[in-house]
Design an enzyme around this catalytic site. Structure first.
Site, short mmCIF file in Angstrom:
data_model
loop_
_atom_site.label_atom_id
_atom_site.label_comp_id
_atom_site.label_asym_id
_atom_site.label_seq_id
_atom_site.Cartn_x
_atom_site.Cartn_y
_atom_site.Cartn_z
N HIS A 197 -3.54 1.75 -4.59
CA HIS A 197 -3.51 0.66 -3.60
C HIS A 197 -4.61 -0.33 -3.90
O HIS A 197 -5.70 0.04 -4.33
CB HIS A 197 -3.66 1.19 -2.17
CG HIS A 197 -4.85 2.06 -1.94
ND1 HIS A 197 -4.88 3.38 -2.32
CD2 HIS A 197 -6.05 1.81 -1.38
CE1 HIS A 197 -6.06 3.91 -2.01
NE2 HIS A 197 -6.80 2.97 -1.44
N ASP A 212 -4.47 -2.32 6.86
CA ASP A 212 -5.32 -1.12 6.87
C ASP A 212 -5.56 -0.70 8.31
O ASP A 212 -5.83 -1.52 9.18
CB ASP A 212 -6.64 -1.40 6.15
CG ASP A 212 -7.36 -0.11 5.79
OD1 ASP A 212 -7.47 0.19 4.59
OD2 ASP A 212 -7.84 0.60 6.71
N THR A 226 -10.06 7.69 -1.03
CA THR A 226 -9.68 8.79 -0.15
C THR A 226 -8.18 9.06 -0.19
O THR A 226 -7.73 10.14 0.18
CB THR A 226 -10.08 8.50 1.31
OG1 THR A 226 -9.45 7.29 1.74
CG2 THR A 226 -11.59 8.37 1.45
N HIS A 236 -7.01 -2.97 -1.98
CA HIS A 236 -7.50 -3.54 -0.73
C HIS A 236 -7.56 -5.05 -0.93
O HIS A 236 -8.16 -5.53 -1.90
CB HIS A 236 -8.92 -3.06 -0.42
CG HIS A 236 -9.05 -1.59 -0.18
ND1 HIS A 236 -9.09 -1.04 1.08
CD2 HIS A 236 -9.17 -0.55 -1.04
CE1 HIS A 236 -9.24 0.27 0.99
NE2 HIS A 236 -9.29 0.60 -0.29
N HIS A 249 -3.01 7.53 -3.94
CA HIS A 249 -1.80 6.77 -4.28
C HIS A 249 -2.30 5.34 -4.46
O HIS A 249 -2.93 4.78 -3.54
CB HIS A 249 -0.77 6.89 -3.15
CG HIS A 249 0.52 6.14 -3.37
ND1 HIS A 249 1.76 6.72 -3.20
CD2 HIS A 249 0.75 4.84 -3.69
CE1 HIS A 249 2.72 5.81 -3.43
NE2 HIS A 249 2.12 4.66 -3.73
N GLY A 293 -15.35 6.27 -3.51
CA GLY A 293 -14.85 6.02 -2.16
C GLY A 293 -13.36 6.14 -1.99
O GLY A 293 -12.83 5.88 -0.90
P1 AMP Z 1 -9.42 4.29 -0.18
O1 AMP Z 1 -10.61 4.86 0.57
O2 AMP Z 1 -9.76 3.24 -1.16
O3 AMP Z 1 -8.58 5.41 -0.78
O4 AMP Z 1 -8.55 3.55 0.90
C1 AMP Z 1 -7.70 4.20 1.78
C2 AMP Z 1 -7.51 3.26 2.94
O5 AMP Z 1 -6.36 3.68 3.65
C3 AMP Z 1 -8.66 3.26 3.94
O6 AMP Z 1 -9.20 1.93 4.04
C4 AMP Z 1 -8.00 3.71 5.24
O7 AMP Z 1 -8.52 3.03 6.38
C5 AMP Z 1 -6.54 3.40 5.00
N1 AMP Z 1 -5.60 4.20 5.75
C6 AMP Z 1 -5.61 5.55 5.93
N2 AMP Z 1 -4.54 5.94 6.64
C7 AMP Z 1 -3.82 4.82 6.89
C8 AMP Z 1 -2.60 4.55 7.59
N3 AMP Z 1 -1.89 5.53 8.17
N4 AMP Z 1 -2.18 3.27 7.67
C9 AMP Z 1 -2.89 2.28 7.12
N5 AMP Z 1 -4.03 2.46 6.43
C10 AMP Z 1 -4.50 3.71 6.33
ZN ZN Z 2 2.11 8.73 -3.14
#
Ligand code: AMP
Ligand code: ZN
Length: 125
Positions: A108, A40, A103, A110, A106, A101
């Site tokens: 994923h 991340d 953002t 954590h 796609h 939360g």
């Molecule tokens: P969420 O808020 O659960 O959708 O998690 C999205 C996560 O993606 C956040 O923890 C961001 O810090 C992370 N993130 C956003 N852009 C990138 C990137 N280019 N490379 C790695 N992590 C990213």
């Molecule tokens: Zn995607």
């Protein structure tokens, strides 16, 4: 199926699809046929890795609906990555929906290690 704009993100305008395609750099820690994992960019714990299916879906439930086995692969990769990072104990979080939360729309997971999540108010997101 998409009910609003945030769930309608297409692969073309999706950040994680671009990372999957190698169009945007990432700090990869795992690359498989159907799943990748990378660090991340804004870590919330000493280990903070995102486990991501290559196939675009807006959230974990949508991935489960499309391909239940893929959710199992995500869980397996989360365990493998955590183990390689030296964490037998870790947390897995899947924010679903902007109010929770999310953002990046796609799917994923954590994967967080080295920090005690003592309350539901200090989860990433
Ligand atoms: P969420 O808020 O659960 O959708 O998690 C999205 C996560 O993606 C956040 O923890 C961001 O810090 C992370 N993130 C956003 N852009 C990138 C990137 N280019 N490379 C790695 N992590 C990213
Ligand atoms: Zn995607």
């Amino acid at each position: 199926m998409p009910e609003n704009a945030e769930n309608g993100a297409t692969a073309a305008d999706c950040l994680f699809c671009k990372i999957v395609a190698g169009e945007i750099p990432s700090n990869l820690v795992y690359e498989g046929e159907r799943v990748i994992a990378f660090r991340d960019i804004n870590p919330q714990a000493p280990m903070h890795v995102l486990v991501v299916p290559r196939a675009h879906a807006p959230n974990l439930a949508a991935t489960a609906a499309a391909d239940p086995g893929l959710v199992g692969e995500l869980a397996t990769v989360a365990a493998e990555v955590a183990g390689e990072e030296g964490y037998s104990d870790y947390n897995v979080v899947a924010n679903t929906g902007s109010e929770a939360g999310q953002t990046i729309f796609h799917t994923h997971l954590h994967v967080l290690g080295g920090r005690k999540l003592t309350s539901l108010t200090n989860l990433p997101g």
